[in-house]
Design a protein around this motif. Sequence first.
Motif, PDB file in Angstrom:
ATOM      1  N   SER A 122       0.862  -1.178   0.000  1.00 23.42           N
ATOM      2  CA  SER A 122       0.000   0.000   0.000  1.00 23.42           C
ATOM      3  C   SER A 122       0.902   1.233   0.000  1.00 23.42           C
ATOM      4  O   SER A 122       2.090   1.147   0.355  1.00 23.42           O
ATOM      5  N   PRO A 123       0.374   2.395  -0.373  1.00 23.92           N
ATOM      6  CA  PRO A 123       1.216   3.608  -0.362  1.00 23.92           C
ATOM      7  C   PRO A 123       1.828   3.904   1.006  1.00 23.92           C
ATOM      8  O   PRO A 123       3.000   4.292   1.090  1.00 23.92           O
ATOM      9  N   ILE A 124       1.068   3.690   2.082  1.00 22.57           N
ATOM     10  CA  ILE A 124       1.608   3.923   3.433  1.00 22.57           C
ATOM     11  C   ILE A 124       2.727   2.937   3.731  1.00 22.57           C
ATOM     12  O   ILE A 124       3.798   3.317   4.214  1.00 22.57           O
ATOM     13  N   ALA A 125       2.484   1.657   3.458  1.00 24.86           N
ATOM     14  CA  ALA A 125       3.502   0.636   3.743  1.00 24.86           C
ATOM     15  C   ALA A 125       4.761   0.896   2.923  1.00 24.86           C
ATOM     16  O   ALA A 125       5.878   0.806   3.448  1.00 24.86           O
ATOM     17  N   ARG A 126       4.596   1.234   1.655  1.00 24.24           N
ATOM     18  CA  ARG A 126       5.760   1.507   0.807  1.00 24.24           C
ATOM     19  C   ARG A 126       6.543   2.710   1.334  1.00 24.24           C
ATOM     20  O   ARG A 126       7.761   2.652   1.481  1.00 24.24           O
ATOM     21  N   LEU A 163      10.901  -3.119  13.331  1.00 25.15           N
ATOM     22  CA  LEU A 163       9.710  -3.542  14.083  1.00 25.15           C
ATOM     23  C   LEU A 163       8.801  -2.352  14.372  1.00 25.15           C
ATOM     24  O   LEU A 163       7.579  -2.440  14.217  1.00 25.15           O
ATOM     25  N   ASP A 164       9.410  -1.223  14.760  1.00 20.35           N
ATOM     26  CA  ASP A 164       8.620  -0.007  14.982  1.00 20.35           C
ATOM     27  C   ASP A 164       7.961   0.462  13.696  1.00 20.35           C
ATOM     28  O   ASP A 164       6.831   0.959  13.707  1.00 20.35           O
ATOM     29  N   THR A 165       8.644   0.290  12.577  1.00 17.08           N
ATOM     30  CA  THR A 165       8.077   0.667  11.277  1.00 17.08           C
ATOM     31  C   THR A 165       6.863  -0.185  10.967  1.00 17.08           C
ATOM     32  O   THR A 165       5.830   0.328  10.512  1.00 17.08           O
ATOM     33  N   PHE A 166       6.945  -1.488  11.222  1.00 17.38           N
ATOM     34  CA  PHE A 166       5.798  -2.364  10.989  1.00 17.38           C
ATOM     35  C   PHE A 166       4.597  -1.947  11.844  1.00 17.38           C
ATOM     36  O   PHE A 166       3.459  -1.936  11.377  1.00 17.38           O
ATOM     37  N   VAL A 167       4.854  -1.613  13.091  1.00 17.86           N
ATOM     38  CA  VAL A 167       3.767  -1.191  13.991  1.00 17.86           C
ATOM     39  C   VAL A 167       3.155   0.117  13.483  1.00 17.86           C
ATOM     40  O   VAL A 167       1.933   0.279  13.464  1.00 17.86           O
ATOM     41  N   THR A 168       3.988   1.039  13.052  1.00 17.44           N
ATOM     42  CA  THR A 168       3.503   2.314  12.521  1.00 17.44           C
ATOM     43  C   THR A 168       2.658   2.097  11.271  1.00 17.44           C
ATOM     44  O   THR A 168       1.603   2.720  11.112  1.00 17.44           O
ATOM     45  N   ILE A 169       3.117   1.218  10.389  1.00 16.47           N
ATOM     46  CA  ILE A 169       2.341   0.905   9.181  1.00 16.47           C
ATOM     47  C   ILE A 169       0.949   0.409   9.570  1.00 16.47           C
ATOM     48  O   ILE A 169      -0.055   0.863   9.032  1.00 16.47           O
ATOM     49  N   ALA A 170       0.888  -0.507  10.524  1.00 17.54           N
ATOM     50  CA  ALA A 170      -0.399  -1.080  10.942  1.00 17.54           C
ATOM     51  C   ALA A 170      -1.312  -0.025  11.562  1.00 17.54           C
ATOM     52  O   ALA A 170      -2.530  -0.056  11.364  1.00 17.54           O
ATOM     53  N   ARG A 171      -0.733   0.916  12.287  1.00 16.47           N
ATOM     54  CA  ARG A 171      -1.553   1.976  12.895  1.00 16.47           C
ATOM     55  C   ARG A 171      -2.136   2.903  11.832  1.00 16.47           C
ATOM     56  O   ARG A 171      -3.259   3.372  11.956  1.00 16.47           O
ATOM     57  N   LEU A 172      -1.348   3.193  10.812  1.00 18.00           N
ATOM     58  CA  LEU A 172      -1.801   4.121   9.776  1.00 18.00           C
ATOM     59  C   LEU A 172      -2.625   3.452   8.682  1.00 18.00           C
ATOM     60  O   LEU A 172      -3.417   4.104   8.009  1.00 18.00           O
ATOM     61  N   ASP A 173      -2.393   2.163   8.495  1.00 15.73           N
ATOM     62  CA  ASP A 173      -3.114   1.408   7.466  1.00 15.73           C
ATOM     63  C   ASP A 173      -3.445   0.034   8.054  1.00 15.73           C
ATOM     64  O   ASP A 173      -2.691  -0.924   7.888  1.00 15.73           O
ATOM     65  N   PRO A 174      -4.595  -0.068   8.767  1.00 15.85           N
ATOM     66  CA  PRO A 174      -4.938  -1.301   9.481  1.00 15.85           C
ATOM     67  C   PRO A 174      -4.969  -2.561   8.624  1.00 15.85           C
ATOM     68  O   PRO A 174      -4.878  -3.669   9.159  1.00 15.85           O
ATOM     69  N   TRP A 176      -2.682  -3.544   6.862  1.00 16.68           N
ATOM     70  CA  TRP A 176      -1.304  -4.061   6.845  1.00 16.68           C
ATOM     71  C   TRP A 176      -0.818  -4.256   8.272  1.00 16.68           C
ATOM     72  O   TRP A 176      -0.051  -3.466   8.812  1.00 16.68           O
ATOM     73  N   GLN A 177      -1.285  -5.331   8.873  1.00 11.55           N
ATOM     74  CA  GLN A 177      -0.902  -5.659  10.243  1.00 11.55           C
ATOM     75  C   GLN A 177       0.549  -6.138  10.291  1.00 11.55           C
ATOM     76  O   GLN A 177       1.065  -6.639   9.294  1.00 11.55           O
ATOM     77  N   PRO A 178       1.188  -6.002  11.456  1.00 11.34           N
ATOM     78  CA  PRO A 178       2.577  -6.478  11.554  1.00 11.34           C
ATOM     79  C   PRO A 178       2.668  -7.926  11.080  1.00 11.34           C
ATOM     80  O   PRO A 178       1.892  -8.774  11.513  1.00 11.34           O
ATOM     81  N   PRO A 179       3.572  -8.192  10.193  1.00 11.01           N
ATOM     82  CA  PRO A 179       3.697  -9.547   9.659  1.00 11.01           C
ATOM     83  C   PRO A 179       4.200 -10.523  10.707  1.00 11.01           C
ATOM     84  O   PRO A 179       4.798 -10.135  11.707  1.00 11.01           O
ATOM     85  N   GLU A 180       3.950 -11.783  10.460  1.00 11.86           N
ATOM     86  CA  GLU A 180       4.423 -12.836  11.366  1.00 11.86           C
ATOM     87  C   GLU A 180       5.932 -12.727  11.556  1.00 11.86           C
ATOM     88  O   GLU A 180       6.442 -12.991  12.639  1.00 11.86           O
ATOM     89  N   LEU A 185      10.420 -12.001  15.099  1.00 17.99           N
ATOM     90  CA  LEU A 185      11.631 -11.276  15.490  1.00 17.99           C
ATOM     91  C   LEU A 185      11.474 -10.695  16.883  1.00 17.99           C
ATOM     92  O   LEU A 185      12.384 -10.722  17.704  1.00 17.99           O
ATOM     93  N   HIS A 186      10.293 -10.155  17.165  1.00 16.09           N
ATOM     94  CA  HIS A 186      10.023  -9.575  18.476  1.00 16.09           C
ATOM     95  C   HIS A 186      10.111 -10.655  19.560  1.00 16.09           C
ATOM     96  O   HIS A 186      10.728 -10.445  20.605  1.00 16.09           O
ATOM     97  N   ARG A 187       9.504 -11.806  19.292  1.00 13.90           N
ATOM     98  CA  ARG A 187       9.554 -12.909  20.277  1.00 13.90           C
ATOM     99  C   ARG A 187      10.984 -13.383  20.491  1.00 13.90           C
ATOM    100  O   ARG A 187      11.351 -13.805  21.587  1.00 13.90           O
ATOM    101  N   ALA A 188      11.811 -13.319  19.450  1.00 16.29           N
ATOM    102  CA  ALA A 188      13.210 -13.770  19.543  1.00 16.29           C
ATOM    103  C   ALA A 188      14.102 -12.684  20.132  1.00 16.29           C
ATOM    104  O   ALA A 188      15.311 -12.855  20.196  1.00 16.29           O
TER     105      ALA A 188
END
Length: 193
Positions: A122-126, A163-174, A176-180, A185-188
């Motif tokens: 999406s434009p936000i994710a890109r 990881l913060d970028t993924f969270v930001t993407i999800a907040r701005l464009d629901p 596109w949720q944080p990928p698995e 990576l967060h769990r590790a």
Amino acid sequence: MFADTSYDALSVDEIAARANVAKGLLYYYFRNKRGFYLAVIEDSVADLVARARSDADQPAADRLRNVLDGYLRFAQGNQAAYRTVVSGGVGFDTDVLTIRERVREEMLTSLAEGAYGRADLSPIARAALVGWLYCVEGVTLDWLVRRELGREEVHHLLVMLLLDTFVTIARLDPAWQPPEAALALHRAGAHPE
């Protein structure tokens, strides 16, 4: 040689002498010094692009970690080529800028496919992921100059920013949720193995 001597100060005669070949051979294959310069850059970034495309069969979290680790190793081992590509070359070199844009697109595609399983962002994710890539370039350039952090620390920092970028993407464009991969990576602990 381009790493140790400025482009303008380096002559075709010096290049030929160092390569132990006739100057005419360089002209035959590269037409001029600029052609040789661009070939050196292309050859240097070919490994980086190949690394970004590899490991498609690995889990996404491992692939993302490996691509970033390969990127940092490339920058560390090919500092002159890395600086040239990121800075745009000598002056405003449109050919080097074209190489840079191609490398960025390859990295973005690899990142999107590794994280989301697709490249049509999406434009936000890109925009967010392109911003992260520019951040990677800036952090990497600073790291190469200052040498205050180890590669592992830089890697960890960049993964945390991703990881913060993924969270930001999800907040701005629901949509596109944080990928698995980000969750894994967060769990590790987002640390390279």
